[in-house]
Design a protein around this motif. Structure first.
Motif, short mmCIF file in Angstrom:
data_model
loop_
_atom_site.label_atom_id
_atom_site.label_comp_id
_atom_site.label_asym_id
_atom_site.label_seq_id
_atom_site.Cartn_x
_atom_site.Cartn_y
_atom_site.Cartn_z
N PRO A 3 0.84 -1.22 0.00
CA PRO A 3 0.00 0.00 0.00
C PRO A 3 0.86 1.26 0.00
CG PRO A 3 -0.17 -1.17 2.10
CD PRO A 3 0.69 -2.00 1.21
N LEU A 4 0.37 2.30 -0.63
CA LEU A 4 1.12 3.54 -0.73
C LEU A 4 1.12 4.32 0.58
CD1 LEU A 4 -0.04 4.78 -4.24
CD2 LEU A 4 2.10 3.65 -3.64
N LYS A 5 0.16 4.05 1.43
CA LYS A 5 0.07 4.78 2.70
C LYS A 5 -0.05 3.78 3.84
CE LYS A 5 -1.82 8.87 0.70
NZ LYS A 5 -1.59 10.20 1.11
N GLU A 6 0.43 4.19 4.99
CA GLU A 6 0.34 3.35 6.17
C GLU A 6 -0.29 4.14 7.30
OE1 GLU A 6 3.74 1.08 7.34
OE2 GLU A 6 4.60 1.24 5.33
N LYS A 7 -1.05 3.46 8.11
CA LYS A 7 -1.65 4.09 9.29
C LYS A 7 -0.65 4.05 10.42
CE LYS A 7 -6.51 3.64 8.62
NZ LYS A 7 -7.70 3.83 9.38
N ILE A 8 -0.54 5.18 11.14
CA ILE A 8 0.31 5.26 12.31
C ILE A 8 -0.45 6.00 13.41
CG2 ILE A 8 2.45 5.25 10.96
CD1 ILE A 8 2.66 8.31 11.65
N SER A 9 0.10 5.96 14.57
CA SER A 9 -0.46 6.71 15.69
C SER A 9 0.66 7.54 16.27
CB SER A 9 -1.00 5.73 16.73
OG SER A 9 -1.53 6.44 17.81
N ILE A 10 0.41 8.84 16.48
CA ILE A 10 1.43 9.72 17.04
C ILE A 10 0.83 10.54 18.18
CG2 ILE A 10 2.70 9.91 14.86
CD1 ILE A 10 1.54 12.77 14.59
N THR A 11 1.69 11.08 18.98
CA THR A 11 1.29 12.01 20.03
C THR A 11 1.83 13.37 19.65
OG1 THR A 11 1.44 10.24 21.66
CG2 THR A 11 1.43 12.50 22.49
N ILE A 12 0.99 14.38 19.71
CA ILE A 12 1.38 15.72 19.27
C ILE A 12 0.89 16.74 20.29
CG2 ILE A 12 -0.68 15.99 17.83
CD1 ILE A 12 1.11 17.47 15.79
N ASP A 13 1.67 17.78 20.51
CA ASP A 13 1.26 18.83 21.44
C ASP A 13 -0.06 19.44 20.98
OD1 ASP A 13 3.66 18.39 22.72
OD2 ASP A 13 4.63 20.20 21.94
N SER A 14 -0.94 19.70 21.92
CA SER A 14 -2.29 20.19 21.58
C SER A 14 -2.25 21.55 20.87
CB SER A 14 -3.18 20.24 22.81
OG SER A 14 -2.63 21.08 23.78
N ASP A 15 -1.30 22.42 21.24
CA ASP A 15 -1.24 23.73 20.58
C ASP A 15 -0.80 23.59 19.12
OD1 ASP A 15 1.33 22.97 21.55
OD2 ASP A 15 2.01 25.07 21.53
N ILE A 16 0.11 22.65 18.85
CA ILE A 16 0.55 22.42 17.47
C ILE A 16 -0.60 21.81 16.67
CG2 ILE A 16 2.15 21.10 16.01
CD1 ILE A 16 3.46 23.41 17.56
N LEU A 17 -1.28 20.85 17.25
CA LEU A 17 -2.40 20.22 16.56
C LEU A 17 -3.47 21.24 16.19
CD1 LEU A 17 -3.86 17.75 15.51
CD2 LEU A 17 -4.68 17.33 17.84
N GLU A 18 -3.76 22.13 17.10
CA GLU A 18 -4.77 23.17 16.85
C GLU A 18 -4.36 24.04 15.65
OE1 GLU A 18 -6.24 27.12 19.21
OE2 GLU A 18 -5.92 25.31 20.42
N LYS A 19 -3.09 24.43 15.61
CA LYS A 19 -2.61 25.27 14.50
C LYS A 19 -2.63 24.52 13.17
CE LYS A 19 0.28 28.12 17.45
NZ LYS A 19 1.64 28.51 17.84
N VAL A 20 -2.17 23.26 13.20
CA VAL A 20 -2.12 22.48 11.96
C VAL A 20 -3.54 22.20 11.46
CG1 VAL A 20 -1.42 20.27 10.96
CG2 VAL A 20 0.13 21.49 12.46
N ARG A 21 -4.45 21.89 12.38
CA ARG A 21 -5.85 21.67 11.98
C ARG A 21 -6.43 22.90 11.31
NH1 ARG A 21 -8.04 18.56 16.83
NH2 ARG A 21 -8.08 16.51 15.93
N SER A 22 -6.16 24.06 11.88
CA SER A 22 -6.66 25.31 11.33
C SER A 22 -6.09 25.57 9.94
CB SER A 22 -6.30 26.45 12.27
OG SER A 22 -6.67 27.69 11.72
#
Length: 51
Positions: A3-22
């Motif tokens: 498969p071209l993509k793989e599922k992973i699980s990561i932990t990310i700082d909530s402030d970074i996640l908020e900015k990236v989501r936006s």
């Protein structure tokens, strides 16, 4: 065929996640697509620095 993509699980700082989501939303992309785009660009820049 691998498969071209793989599922992973990561932990990310909530402030970074908020900015990236936006930013992903503003760019009309899914969070996953946007993170992939950021990582590709970062790796490309790192490779440029090496040479």
């Amino acid at each position: 065929m691998k498969p071209l993509k793989e599922k992973i699980s990561i932990t990310i700082d909530s402030d970074i996640l908020e900015k990236v989501r936006s930013k992903a939303e503003n760019d009309d992309r899914s969070l996953s697509q946007y993170i992939n785009l950021i990582l590709k660009e970062h790796i490309k820049n790192l490779e440029k620095e090496t040479f």
